[in-house]
Design a protein around this motif. Structure first.
Motif, PDB file in Angstrom:
ATOM      1  N   THR A  56     -15.601  59.702   3.062  1.00  0.00           N
ATOM      2  CA  THR A  56     -15.457  59.601   1.618  1.00  0.00           C
ATOM      3  C   THR A  56     -16.713  60.104   0.904  1.00  0.00           C
ATOM      4  O   THR A  56     -17.741  60.382   1.527  1.00  0.00           O
ATOM      5  CB  THR A  56     -15.134  58.157   1.194  1.00  0.00           C
ATOM      6  N   ASN A  57     -16.619  60.250  -0.394  1.00  0.00           N
ATOM      7  CA  ASN A  57     -17.770  60.619  -1.237  1.00  0.00           C
ATOM      8  C   ASN A  57     -17.684  59.814  -2.526  1.00  0.00           C
ATOM      9  O   ASN A  57     -16.737  59.056  -2.742  1.00  0.00           O
ATOM     10  CB  ASN A  57     -17.784  62.127  -1.521  1.00  0.00           C
ATOM     11  N   TYR A  58     -18.681  59.971  -3.379  1.00  0.00           N
ATOM     12  CA  TYR A  58     -18.732  59.119  -4.564  1.00  0.00           C
ATOM     13  C   TYR A  58     -17.542  59.326  -5.484  1.00  0.00           C
ATOM     14  O   TYR A  58     -16.963  58.365  -5.986  1.00  0.00           O
ATOM     15  CB  TYR A  58     -20.036  59.360  -5.335  1.00  0.00           C
ATOM     16  N   ASP A  59     -17.145  60.562  -5.693  1.00  0.00           N
ATOM     17  CA  ASP A  59     -16.012  60.818  -6.594  1.00  0.00           C
ATOM     18  C   ASP A  59     -14.733  60.173  -6.070  1.00  0.00           C
ATOM     19  O   ASP A  59     -13.983  59.558  -6.841  1.00  0.00           O
ATOM     20  CB  ASP A  59     -15.802  62.330  -6.770  1.00  0.00           C
ATOM     21  N   ASN A  63     -12.736  57.115  -7.828  1.00  0.00           N
ATOM     22  CA  ASN A  63     -11.351  57.332  -8.267  1.00  0.00           C
ATOM     23  C   ASN A  63     -10.332  56.569  -7.444  1.00  0.00           C
ATOM     24  O   ASN A  63      -9.227  56.288  -7.924  1.00  0.00           O
ATOM     25  CB  ASN A  63     -11.024  58.826  -8.228  1.00  0.00           C
ATOM     26  N   THR A  64     -10.700  56.226  -6.205  1.00  0.00           N
ATOM     27  CA  THR A  64      -9.768  55.494  -5.341  1.00  0.00           C
ATOM     28  C   THR A  64      -9.877  53.990  -5.544  1.00  0.00           C
ATOM     29  O   THR A  64      -8.877  53.306  -5.770  1.00  0.00           O
ATOM     30  CB  THR A  64     -10.027  55.829  -3.861  1.00  0.00           C
ATOM     31  N   GLU A  79     -20.073  49.064 -14.502  1.00  0.00           N
ATOM     32  CA  GLU A  79     -20.848  50.097 -15.202  1.00  0.00           C
ATOM     33  C   GLU A  79     -21.131  51.244 -14.230  1.00  0.00           C
ATOM     34  O   GLU A  79     -21.061  51.079 -13.008  1.00  0.00           O
ATOM     35  CB  GLU A  79     -22.162  49.503 -15.718  1.00  0.00           C
ATOM     36  N   GLU A  80     -21.497  52.393 -14.773  1.00  0.00           N
ATOM     37  CA  GLU A  80     -21.740  53.571 -13.928  1.00  0.00           C
ATOM     38  C   GLU A  80     -22.858  53.320 -12.922  1.00  0.00           C
ATOM     39  O   GLU A  80     -22.748  53.689 -11.747  1.00  0.00           O
ATOM     40  CB  GLU A  80     -22.089  54.776 -14.801  1.00  0.00           C
ATOM     41  N   ASN A  81     -23.929  52.663 -13.365  1.00  0.00           N
ATOM     42  CA  ASN A  81     -25.039  52.401 -12.435  1.00  0.00           C
ATOM     43  C   ASN A  81     -24.627  51.417 -11.344  1.00  0.00           C
ATOM     44  O   ASN A  81     -25.050  51.523 -10.190  1.00  0.00           O
ATOM     45  CB  ASN A  81     -26.269  51.886 -13.188  1.00  0.00           C
ATOM     46  N   SER A 117     -21.512  51.120 -10.172  1.00  0.00           N
ATOM     47  CA  SER A 117     -20.613  51.879  -9.302  1.00  0.00           C
ATOM     48  C   SER A 117     -21.398  52.729  -8.316  1.00  0.00           C
ATOM     49  O   SER A 117     -21.082  52.781  -7.114  1.00  0.00           O
ATOM     50  CB  SER A 117     -19.691  52.774 -10.131  1.00  0.00           C
ATOM     51  N   LEU A 118     -22.420  53.400  -8.805  1.00  0.00           N
ATOM     52  CA  LEU A 118     -23.217  54.276  -7.956  1.00  0.00           C
ATOM     53  C   LEU A 118     -23.987  53.475  -6.910  1.00  0.00           C
ATOM     54  O   LEU A 118     -24.051  53.861  -5.733  1.00  0.00           O
ATOM     55  CB  LEU A 118     -24.177  55.103  -8.818  1.00  0.00           C
ATOM     56  N   HIS A 119     -24.552  52.345  -7.333  1.00  0.00           N
ATOM     57  CA  HIS A 119     -25.293  51.513  -6.389  1.00  0.00           C
ATOM     58  C   HIS A 119     -24.358  50.936  -5.326  1.00  0.00           C
ATOM     59  O   HIS A 119     -24.702  50.906  -4.124  1.00  0.00           O
ATOM     60  CB  HIS A 119     -26.002  50.384  -7.136  1.00  0.00           C
ATOM     61  N   LEU A 120     -23.180  50.518  -5.740  1.00  0.00           N
ATOM     62  CA  LEU A 120     -22.197  49.990  -4.793  1.00  0.00           C
ATOM     63  C   LEU A 120     -21.819  51.056  -3.770  1.00  0.00           C
ATOM     64  O   LEU A 120     -21.740  50.776  -2.563  1.00  0.00           O
ATOM     65  CB  LEU A 120     -20.954  49.517  -5.551  1.00  0.00           C
ATOM     66  N   PHE A 121     -21.596  52.276  -4.229  1.00  0.00           N
ATOM     67  CA  PHE A 121     -21.246  53.347  -3.299  1.00  0.00           C
ATOM     68  C   PHE A 121     -22.380  53.624  -2.320  1.00  0.00           C
ATOM     69  O   PHE A 121     -22.134  53.858  -1.131  1.00  0.00           O
ATOM     70  CB  PHE A 121     -20.898  54.638  -4.038  1.00  0.00           C
TER      71      PHE A 121
END
Length: 290
Positions: free
Chosen positions: A174-177, A181-182, A225-227, A229-233
């Motif tokens: 997987t990747n961040y996008d 989205n999933t 929040e976006e930050n 989401s990114l940290h979780l990924f």
């Protein structure tokens, strides 16, 4: 407690290290839904216990021999016929599925080299041990007719395939996008969004991912929040990288004398965990408790 795809990945690594290249010396079926293989490799005899129990499906190395019935069941006799003295040439896991595939090389009645697959599916009440020639089912420890399942028959002569009824993604690719989205568009708790969007991830592993990301696992995934989401990924991706690099930390969480959870990744959200050198040892202890 869940026997998830991460644990199967850890076992795949352990079994390849110890069993690949070994010869199957004995095949027994101690219970109706259980096999025990004795495998000789590098001057050592290993006992591999494989259970398709509906309540506790598992597979692990053991030093505890089990008594077998005087008359071997038909499935056991079929395996002895084809796989006796067969050589294990590889042990694989498709994606992060709760499936382990042992590929075995043997000589047929004409003396030609053949390959067969002994596939174990660890899927709760649908757990099974399936013996295949290529993608054709030769037999299984539990036969499943069309009256029993509308998704897949597991019968001699039928084609073997992995049922795909949930449209879950492979977390190792997987990747961040895709992650965003999933999983993160869903109006469910963040932990549920993770384990219900990707194969092989148990609820406790999803809770741990949220914990390490300092995110409330009950927060709706589509409200991050976006930050966040990114940290979780990034946390999610780090754990997947460890799996791909065969870095595992088998451990059991006990509450008093009772095991509460187990995993093959560190469970930092619990104060006290008992760590193990191998997943087999962990599962052996867990099966003895049960």
């Amino acid at each position: 407690m869940a026997f998830d795809g991460i644990t199967v990945a850890a076992l795949t690594k352990e079994f390849n290290d110890k069993l690949t290249g070994g010869y199957i010396q004995k095949i027994a079926q101690p219970e109706t839904d259980e096999l025990q293989l004795t495998i000789k490799n590098n001057r050592h005899n290993y006992k591999l216990l494989i259970s398709a129990s509906a309540t506790l499906p598992l597979i692990h190395l053991t030093d505890q021999p089990k008594l077998s019935p005087l008359t071997a069941p038909n499935f056991c006799m079929l395996l002895r016929k084809h796989l006796g003295n067969g050589r294990i040439i590889g042990i694989t896991q498709p994606g992060l599925e709760r499936i382990l595939d042992i590929e075995i090389e043997h000589l047929n009645e004409m003396g030609d080299v053949c390959r067969k697959h002994l596939i174990t599916e660890f899927m709760g009440k649908h757990s099974n041990i399936i013996f295949c020639d290529g993608d054709t089912i030769l037999d299984s420890i539990k036969r499943v007719s069309s009256q029993m399942s509308s998704v897949r028959e597991v019968l001699p002569g039928r084609k073997y395939f992995i049922p795909n009824t949930s449209d879950k993604k492979n977390p190792l690719n997987t990747n961040y996008d895709e992650f965003k989205n999933t999983a993160l568009t869903r109006p469910v708790s963040t932990s549920k969004a993770i384990y219900s969007s990707y194969t092989g991830i148990s609820p406790v592993a999803a809770e741990e991912i949220c914990f390490e990301a300092s995110i409330n696992s009950e927060k709706p995934a589509n409200c991050l929040e976006e930050n966040e989401s990114l940290h979780l990924f990034n946390i999610f991706n780090n754990i997947m990288d460890n799996i791909k690099n065969n870095i595992f930390t088998p451990n059991i969480v006990y509450i008093g004398d009772e095991p509460k959870e187990f995993s093959s990744i560190p469970l930092e959200m619990f104060d006290k965990c008992t760590k193990y050198d191998s997943v087999s040892t962990l599962l052996r202890d867990l099966s003895l408790i049960h």
